[in-house]
Design an enzyme around this catalytic site. Structure first.
Site, mmCIF file in Angstrom:
data_model
loop_
_atom_site.group_PDB
_atom_site.id
_atom_site.type_symbol
_atom_site.label_atom_id
_atom_site.label_comp_id
_atom_site.label_asym_id
_atom_site.label_seq_id
_atom_site.Cartn_x
_atom_site.Cartn_y
_atom_site.Cartn_z
ATOM 1 N N ASN A 19 0.925 -1.257 -0.072
ATOM 2 C CA ASN A 19 -0.080 -0.101 -0.113
ATOM 3 C C ASN A 19 1.115 1.258 0.153
ATOM 4 O OD1 ASN A 19 -1.699 1.990 0.647
ATOM 5 N ND2 ASN A 19 -2.693 1.009 2.351
ATOM 6 N N LYS A 26 3.082 1.163 3.208
ATOM 7 C CA LYS A 26 2.759 0.194 4.232
ATOM 8 C C LYS A 26 2.975 -1.248 3.255
ATOM 9 C CE LYS A 26 -0.478 3.025 6.482
ATOM 10 N NZ LYS A 26 -2.033 3.608 6.446
ATOM 11 N N ARG A 121 -2.369 -1.854 -3.348
ATOM 12 C CA ARG A 121 -3.767 -1.047 -3.425
ATOM 13 C C ARG A 121 -3.575 0.015 -4.567
ATOM 14 N NH1 ARG A 121 -5.112 3.119 1.369
ATOM 15 N NH2 ARG A 121 -7.070 3.764 0.539
ATOM 16 N N HIS A 209 -11.927 4.476 -0.947
ATOM 17 C CA HIS A 209 -12.052 3.862 0.233
ATOM 18 C C HIS A 209 -12.944 2.571 -0.114
ATOM 19 C CE1 HIS A 209 -11.062 7.760 2.535
ATOM 20 N NE2 HIS A 209 -9.885 7.168 2.451
ATOM 21 N N GLY A 238 -10.350 8.808 8.778
ATOM 22 C CA GLY A 238 -8.886 9.010 8.707
ATOM 23 C C GLY A 238 -8.427 10.199 8.341
ATOM 24 N N GLY A 240 -7.617 10.669 5.375
ATOM 25 C CA GLY A 240 -8.519 10.785 4.256
ATOM 26 C C GLY A 240 -9.901 10.432 4.970
ATOM 27 N N ARG A 269 -7.217 18.159 3.163
ATOM 28 C CA ARG A 269 -8.030 18.203 1.931
ATOM 29 C C ARG A 269 -9.305 19.074 2.474
ATOM 30 N NH1 ARG A 269 -7.874 12.225 -0.036
ATOM 31 N NH2 ARG A 269 -6.457 12.033 1.361
ATOM 32 N N ASP A 311 -3.866 16.918 12.379
ATOM 33 C CA ASP A 311 -3.871 15.859 13.291
ATOM 34 C C ASP A 311 -4.938 15.931 14.426
ATOM 35 O OD1 ASP A 311 -3.367 13.776 15.335
ATOM 36 O OD2 ASP A 311 -1.268 13.267 14.333
ATOM 37 N N GLY A 356 -8.748 5.740 11.515
ATOM 38 C CA GLY A 356 -7.772 6.406 12.768
ATOM 39 C C GLY A 356 -8.692 7.215 13.626
ATOM 40 N N GLY A 358 -12.058 7.589 13.436
ATOM 41 C CA GLY A 358 -13.358 6.785 13.537
ATOM 42 C C GLY A 358 -13.287 5.916 14.809
ATOM 43 N N GLU A 359 -12.021 4.917 14.787
ATOM 44 C CA GLU A 359 -11.667 3.933 15.644
ATOM 45 C C GLU A 359 -11.391 4.346 17.113
ATOM 46 O OE1 GLU A 359 -8.934 1.238 13.830
ATOM 47 O OE2 GLU A 359 -10.119 1.516 11.994
ATOM 48 N N GLU A 407 -7.785 -2.875 5.203
ATOM 49 C CA GLU A 407 -7.758 -2.945 3.948
ATOM 50 C C GLU A 407 -6.523 -4.163 3.226
ATOM 51 O OE1 GLU A 407 -7.260 1.186 4.524
ATOM 52 O OE2 GLU A 407 -8.502 1.783 2.945
HETATM 53 P P1 ADP Z 1 -4.712 7.530 6.726
HETATM 54 O O1 ADP Z 1 -4.740 5.981 6.842
HETATM 55 O O2 ADP Z 1 -5.957 8.194 5.950
HETATM 56 O O3 ADP Z 1 -3.470 8.169 6.578
HETATM 57 P P2 ADP Z 1 -5.553 7.074 9.601
HETATM 58 O O4 ADP Z 1 -6.784 5.964 9.378
HETATM 59 O O5 ADP Z 1 -4.299 6.299 10.187
HETATM 60 O O6 ADP Z 1 -5.242 7.754 8.299
HETATM 61 O O7 ADP Z 1 -6.174 8.139 10.654
HETATM 62 C C1 ADP Z 1 -5.209 9.220 10.765
HETATM 63 C C2 ADP Z 1 -5.978 10.164 11.759
HETATM 64 O O8 ADP Z 1 -6.727 9.533 12.846
HETATM 65 C C3 ADP Z 1 -4.962 11.349 12.366
HETATM 66 O O9 ADP Z 1 -5.977 12.584 12.323
HETATM 67 C C4 ADP Z 1 -5.089 11.107 13.608
HETATM 68 O O10 ADP Z 1 -4.834 12.038 14.227
HETATM 69 C C5 ADP Z 1 -6.306 10.350 14.047
HETATM 70 N N1 ADP Z 1 -6.234 9.548 15.234
HETATM 71 C C6 ADP Z 1 -5.324 8.369 15.460
HETATM 72 N N2 ADP Z 1 -5.553 8.056 16.966
HETATM 73 C C7 ADP Z 1 -6.343 8.995 17.572
HETATM 74 C C8 ADP Z 1 -6.794 9.183 18.814
HETATM 75 N N3 ADP Z 1 -6.550 8.075 19.676
HETATM 76 N N4 ADP Z 1 -7.561 9.993 19.027
HETATM 77 C C9 ADP Z 1 -7.982 10.818 18.069
HETATM 78 N N5 ADP Z 1 -7.616 10.914 16.768
HETATM 79 C C10 ADP Z 1 -6.681 9.918 16.293
#
Ligand code: ADP
Length: 422
Positions: A19, A26, A121, A209, A238, A240, A269, A311, A356, A358-359, A407
């Site tokens: 990826n 990754k 990917r 996605h 995330g 994105g 974005r 972030d 990121g 959402g989780e 993914e």
């Molecule tokens: P991508 O794969 O699109 O690069 P990710 O799915 O890894 O991104 O998500 C990155 C985002 O998730 C960032 O904005 C980061 O700050 C946020 N994130 C990760 N852990 C946490 C957390 N514990 N609390 C809030 N936001 C988080």
């Protein structure tokens, strides 16, 4: 050196998943033992183009050493200098250099295993690809032709494919697309209200996605079969970010469009924007195409609004009003898009958070769910603060979930299927 994949017993078959993004790459290696896909190595190279570093782990979570990974900043720059001399320096060259270094490193670790395929990917499959495809030179050329539709992603995604076609032309490679899952959208969801010939020429809502939505859609069908067979909204939040309406497990609408710029505001974005703003910036501010592209892809979203960071963790920890405003706008937009997707679905049975933010971000989930109470969304505060799998109480009209996306596993499965390995 101890190989990460043991040579004990019969030679084992593995597949590699790649990826490749703009500044990171990754990867995961899956063992096909017993018909089950088991991750035996996962890792990433970060700082590509600046200060490349590899981090990798075995399947059991123990860390692998970076021994033998020789992609220093100096060698990266030196190689780039060489490439510049022999041809045009393109973004993809940094990815190719990084991938070649990864390849050398991996070959040592895969001693005793037989690499039988590589899955990649690839963000854009255009209108032609509604499923993964085995790659050969004509397919690669066709995918390169789509680079203008995803300038930030497609060239990076394709660089390792091109490298491997040279390094190991015998090795089967499969492209798995972020757009493919959305090819089930009805035409009214794909249309932009432009003269129809633009649609015929490919100017349409593709959506992205898709690998994440496919994986999460399958998981929700396992966890809550009735809801999974019904009307589900998945929020992939995330760096994105996008959302998808799934009806019976199939995508019928999504927030990203022709490019991965549309829909929700993201890390950097803009997301959805009145097209009149672009006309204004060009006519009244004299902004060039490149300046507008930089603005929309790199300087907007959470970063642009807050003036602090892209972030979410930084914004949540900040006491600045601009950080608060950026988060409020983000949750407002997520809730508004959820309303729109619920309308496309004709109601809502389940809401799923992934990726990121959402989780991991309980405050963002709480704010979004609060804004969606009218739709029947309700969650338990404790379950949310602990990021439990299920957030909603028994009997809630809409069940709400946190499902970690995967993914890479989806790509591994598609690669096996496409190559007839499963
Ligand atoms: P991508 O794969 O699109 O690069 P990710 O799915 O890894 O991104 O998500 C990155 C985002 O998730 C960032 O904005 C980061 O700050 C946020 N994130 C990760 N852990 C946490 C957390 N514990 N609390 C809030 N936001 C988080």
């Amino acid at each position: 050196m101890i190989a990460a994949v043991s040579a004990a017993g019969a030679e084992r078959s593995v597949i590699l998943v790649v990826n490749a993004g703009s500044s990171s790459l990754k990867f995961q290696v899956f063992d096909l033992a017993g018909g089950e896909l088991q991750c035996v190595i996962r890792g990433l190279i970060e700082g590509i183009g600046t200060r490349p570093q590899i981090r990798a782990w075995r399947g059991d979570g123990s860390e692998l050493t970076a021994d033998g990974f020789t992609l220093s900043q100096a060698s990266s720059v030196a190689m780039l200098g060489h490439i510049t001399q022999i041809g045009q320096l393109a973004q993809r060259d940094t990815q190719a250099v990084a991938f070649n270094a990864l390849w050398d490193w991996l070959v040592t670790r895969l001693q005793g295993a037989r690499l039988i395929g590589v899955g990649h990917r690839v963000v854009h499959g255009g209108s032609l690809h509604s499923r993964p495809v085995r790659i050969d030179a004509p397919v690669l050329a066709q995918l390169e032709g789509l680079a203008a539709l995803a300038p930030l992603h497609q060239p990076h995604n394709l660089a390792p494919i091109r490298s491997l076609l040279t390094l190991r032309p015998d090795l089967p490679q499969v492209a798995c697309f972020d757009t493919a899952f959305h090819r089930t959208q009805p035409i009214e969801a794909e249309l932009f209200a432009l003269p129809m010939h633009f649609y015929d020429e490919g100017v349409r809502r593709y959506g992205f996605h898709g690998l994440s939505y496919e994986y999460v859609g399958r998981r929700i069908a396992e966890l809550a079969p009735q809801a999974g067979a019904g009307r589900v909204i998945v929020a992939h939040l995330g760096n994105g970010a996008s959302m998808c309406a799934l009806l019976g497990g199939r995508s019928i609408a999504t927030t990203m469009g022709f490019t991965a710029l549309d829909g929700l505001p993201m890390g950097t974005r803009s997301g959805n924007l009145d097209p009149g703003v672009l006309l204004h910036l060009m006519r009244e501010r004299g902004m060039s195409l490149d300046q507008i592209e930089t603005l929309l892809y790199h300087q907007s979203g959470l970063l642009g609004l807050s003036g602090l960071s892209a972030d979410m963790r930084v914004l949540q920890a900040s006491g600045e009003p601009s950080a608060r405003l950026a988060i409020d706008h983000f949750t407002y937009r997520v809730a508004r898009e959820a309303g729109s997707l619920a309308a496309a679905l004709g109601g809502l049975d389940a809401l799923v958070f992934t990726a990121g933010i959402g989780e991991h971000s309980a405050p963002v989930r709480a704010a979004v769910c609060d804004r969606l109470r009218w739709l029947g969304v309700e969650i338990e505060a404790q379950a949310n603060s602990e990021s439990r799998l299920r957030l909603s109480p028994e009997g809630a009209a809409v069940s709400t979930w946190v499902i970690p996306t995967d993914e890479e596993r989806m790509i591994a499965e598609h690669t096996c299927t496409t190559l007839g390995l499963s």
